[in-house]
Scaffold this motif. Structure first.
Motif, mmCIF file in Angstrom:
data_model
loop_
_atom_site.group_PDB
_atom_site.id
_atom_site.type_symbol
_atom_site.label_atom_id
_atom_site.label_comp_id
_atom_site.label_asym_id
_atom_site.label_seq_id
_atom_site.Cartn_x
_atom_site.Cartn_y
_atom_site.Cartn_z
ATOM 1 N N HIS A 22 -67.446 20.646 108.499
ATOM 2 C CA HIS A 22 -68.763 21.250 108.201
ATOM 3 C C HIS A 22 -68.526 22.578 107.478
ATOM 4 N N ILE A 23 -67.958 22.532 106.282
ATOM 5 C CA ILE A 23 -67.472 23.758 105.653
ATOM 6 C C ILE A 23 -68.597 24.764 105.343
ATOM 7 N N ALA A 24 -69.697 24.280 104.787
ATOM 8 C CA ALA A 24 -70.775 25.219 104.422
ATOM 9 C C ALA A 24 -71.450 25.775 105.676
ATOM 10 N N TYR A 25 -71.669 24.911 106.650
ATOM 11 C CA TYR A 25 -72.319 25.344 107.903
ATOM 12 C C TYR A 25 -71.440 26.375 108.612
ATOM 13 N N GLY A 26 -70.140 26.072 108.742
ATOM 14 C CA GLY A 26 -69.229 26.989 109.428
ATOM 15 C C GLY A 26 -69.179 28.344 108.742
ATOM 16 N N ALA A 27 -69.097 28.334 107.406
ATOM 17 C CA ALA A 27 -69.047 29.606 106.667
ATOM 18 C C ALA A 27 -70.347 30.385 106.857
ATOM 19 N N SER A 28 -71.468 29.674 106.803
ATOM 20 C CA SER A 28 -72.759 30.377 106.903
ATOM 21 C C SER A 28 -72.963 30.945 108.310
ATOM 22 N N LYS A 29 -72.551 30.213 109.336
ATOM 23 C CA LYS A 29 -72.769 30.698 110.703
ATOM 24 C C LYS A 29 -71.813 31.842 111.041
ATOM 25 N N GLY A 30 -70.623 31.839 110.436
ATOM 26 C CA GLY A 30 -69.727 32.990 110.584
ATOM 27 C C GLY A 30 -70.353 34.228 109.959
ATOM 28 N N ALA A 31 -71.017 34.045 108.827
ATOM 29 C CA ALA A 31 -71.684 35.174 108.158
ATOM 30 C C ALA A 31 -72.786 35.754 109.054
ATOM 31 N N VAL A 32 -73.481 34.882 109.782
ATOM 32 C CA VAL A 32 -74.560 35.359 110.661
ATOM 33 C C VAL A 32 -73.999 36.309 111.729
ATOM 34 N N VAL A 33 -72.812 35.978 112.244
ATOM 35 C CA VAL A 33 -72.199 36.811 113.286
ATOM 36 C C VAL A 33 -71.922 38.218 112.752
ATOM 37 N N PHE A 68 -73.153 39.632 109.992
ATOM 38 C CA PHE A 68 -74.423 40.235 109.559
ATOM 39 C C PHE A 68 -75.048 40.940 110.775
ATOM 40 N N THR A 69 -75.014 40.256 111.915
ATOM 41 C CA THR A 69 -75.583 40.823 113.148
ATOM 42 C C THR A 69 -74.910 42.140 113.505
ATOM 43 N N ARG A 70 -73.595 42.135 113.526
ATOM 44 C CA ARG A 70 -72.867 43.353 113.938
ATOM 45 C C ARG A 70 -73.158 44.510 112.981
ATOM 46 N N SER A 71 -73.144 44.213 111.672
ATOM 47 C CA SER A 71 -73.329 45.281 110.674
ATOM 48 C C SER A 71 -74.739 45.851 110.754
ATOM 49 N N ASN A 84 -79.006 41.282 117.921
ATOM 50 C CA ASN A 84 -78.032 40.478 118.659
ATOM 51 C C ASN A 84 -78.017 39.051 118.133
ATOM 52 N N CYS A 85 -77.000 38.317 118.554
ATOM 53 C CA CYS A 85 -76.792 36.977 118.001
ATOM 54 C C CYS A 85 -76.547 35.986 119.126
ATOM 55 N N LEU A 86 -77.215 34.843 119.046
ATOM 56 C CA LEU A 86 -76.971 33.763 120.010
ATOM 57 C C LEU A 86 -76.177 32.657 119.307
ATOM 58 N N GLU A 115 -85.072 43.402 128.925
ATOM 59 C CA GLU A 115 -84.024 43.054 129.901
ATOM 60 C C GLU A 115 -82.626 43.310 129.327
ATOM 61 N N SER A 116 -82.507 43.256 127.996
ATOM 62 C CA SER A 116 -81.189 43.476 127.356
ATOM 63 C C SER A 116 -81.183 44.822 126.617
ATOM 64 N N SER A 117 -81.856 45.813 127.213
ATOM 65 C CA SER A 117 -82.121 47.077 126.504
ATOM 66 C C SER A 117 -80.886 47.841 126.023
ATOM 67 N N TYR A 118 -79.708 47.590 126.616
ATOM 68 C CA TYR A 118 -78.507 48.326 126.168
ATOM 69 C C TYR A 118 -77.615 47.447 125.284
ATOM 70 N N MET A 119 -78.095 46.260 124.926
ATOM 71 C CA MET A 119 -77.273 45.349 124.120
ATOM 72 C C MET A 119 -77.664 45.431 122.655
ATOM 73 N N THR A 120 -76.679 45.724 121.818
ATOM 74 C CA THR A 120 -76.884 45.551 120.374
ATOM 75 C C THR A 120 -75.547 45.218 119.726
ATOM 76 N N GLY A 121 -75.594 44.362 118.712
ATOM 77 C CA GLY A 121 -74.357 43.896 118.075
ATOM 78 C C GLY A 121 -73.611 42.881 118.925
ATOM 79 N N SER A 122 -74.276 42.356 119.959
ATOM 80 C CA SER A 122 -73.601 41.416 120.864
ATOM 81 C C SER A 122 -73.682 39.983 120.332
ATOM 82 N N ILE A 123 -72.594 39.279 120.544
ATOM 83 C CA ILE A 123 -72.515 37.872 120.128
ATOM 84 C C ILE A 123 -72.450 37.066 121.420
#
Ligand SMILES: NC(=O)c1ccc[n+]([C@@H]2O[C@H](COP(=O)([O-])OP(=O)(O)OC[C@H]3O[C@@H](n4cnc5c(N)ncnc54)[C@H](OP(=O)(O)O)[C@@H]3O)[C@@H](O)[C@H]2O)c1
Length: 257
Positions: free
Chosen positions: A154-165, A167-170, A183-185, A239-247
């Motif tokens: 799943h090359i395109a899907y894997g690359a795109s979902k890695g980008a989401v991770v 993107f979230t942190r940045s 945050n990212c689920l 409930e997740s008030s201290y969470m940011t950039g979390s995967i």
């Protein structure tokens, strides 16, 4: 849990997004749902309205999140209808089940447009609004267990979902001081039309295919969409008030080994 919060949920005409919109409405949020399919959109909006608890409400706007103009209109519509915006759930996504040699330019570009570009368009519009309100906000991006591990075939899907991770942190770093949490689920296998389509194409029939997939999951079962929706609600709520950039991985143990 989300009383008086205004939320946008993309990909709300099916699967995880529909379950999330329903749960948000049931939890007191005012939800602007979106997707391309108007017929399914109406059915899912009616379900969310029926589930709405005290103060909960639901509306639907049809459109393509790969279109930057639509993303701006979606944020504007939520604000026009409900007066503000507190939560954005970037959930809409597509999958192409091919390795690099079988992946066309169009497939690759579509995966990036919907799974990555849309997050940029929508988050930009949402953060403009949240900053103007000056009361913080929460963005939840839906990646995949294949955002934190390679996606065989799943090359395109894997690359795109890695980008989401990442993107979230940045984005989380850039807006932590504004009180906007990002945050990212990363779901594992979830019983939705997306997974059922995969089970059918890989194993020939849906039920047999899902049973086969379950055998390889440490918890030996496929997730129900509500189990992902609950995790999204947690990340979107105070409930997740201290969470940011979390995967946050929610995969029955798939990536633990
Ligand atoms: N199911 C799983 O096992 C699994 C595992 C890991 C991650 N995920 C991720 O979870 C998210 C939801 O997946 P799902 O399983 O619920 O999939 P699904 O049942 O196929 O639903 C996908 C949703 O995305 C919307 N969508 C797709 N392209 C769009 C576009 N261009 N513009 C607007 N909306 C669009 C669809 O709306 P319309 O049909 O109305 O266009 C639909 O509401 C996706 O990001 C997916 O990658 C799923």
């Amino acid at each position: 849990m989300l009383k008086d919060k205004v939320a946008i949920v993309t990909g709300a005409t099916s699967g995880i997004g529909a379950a999330t919109a329903r749960l948000f409405a049931e939890s007191g949020a005012k939800v602007m749902m979106s997707g391309r399919n108007v017929e399914r959109g109406k059915v899912c909006m009616d379900a969310a309205r029926e589930a709405a608890g005290e103060g909960g409400e639901a509306a639907f706007l049809a459109g393509d999140v790969a279109d930057s103009g639509f993303c701006d209109r979606l944020v504007a519509a939520a604000v026009e209808r409900f007066g503000r915006l507190d939560i954005l759930v970037n959930n809409a996504g597509v999958i192409h089940r091919t390795g690099i040699l079988e992946t066309t330019d169009a497939d690759w570009l579509e995966a990036m447009a919907i799974n990555v570009n849309a997050l940029f368009f929508l988050s930009r519009a949402a953060i403009r609004q949240m900053k103007e309100q000056g009361a913080g906000g929460a963005i939840v991006n839906v990646s995949s267990e294949w955002g934190v591990a390679g996606a065989h075939g799943h090359i395109a899907y894997g690359a795109s979902k890695g980008a989401v991770v990442n993107f979230t942190r940045s984005l989380a770093l850039d807006h932590a001081a504004d009180g906007i949490r990002v945050n990212c689920l990363c779901p594992g296998e979830v019983r939705t039309p997306m997974l059922e389509g995969g089970a059918k194409s890989r194993f020939g029939d849906v039920e047999g295919g899902l049973a086969k997939l379950s055998e390889n999951i440490p918890m030996r079962r496929i997730s129900d969409p509500i189990e992902q929706a609950r995790a999204i609600r947690f990340l979107a709520s105070d409930e997740s008030s201290y969470m940011t950039g979390s995967i946050v991985v929610n995969d029955g143990g798939n990536t633990a080994g």
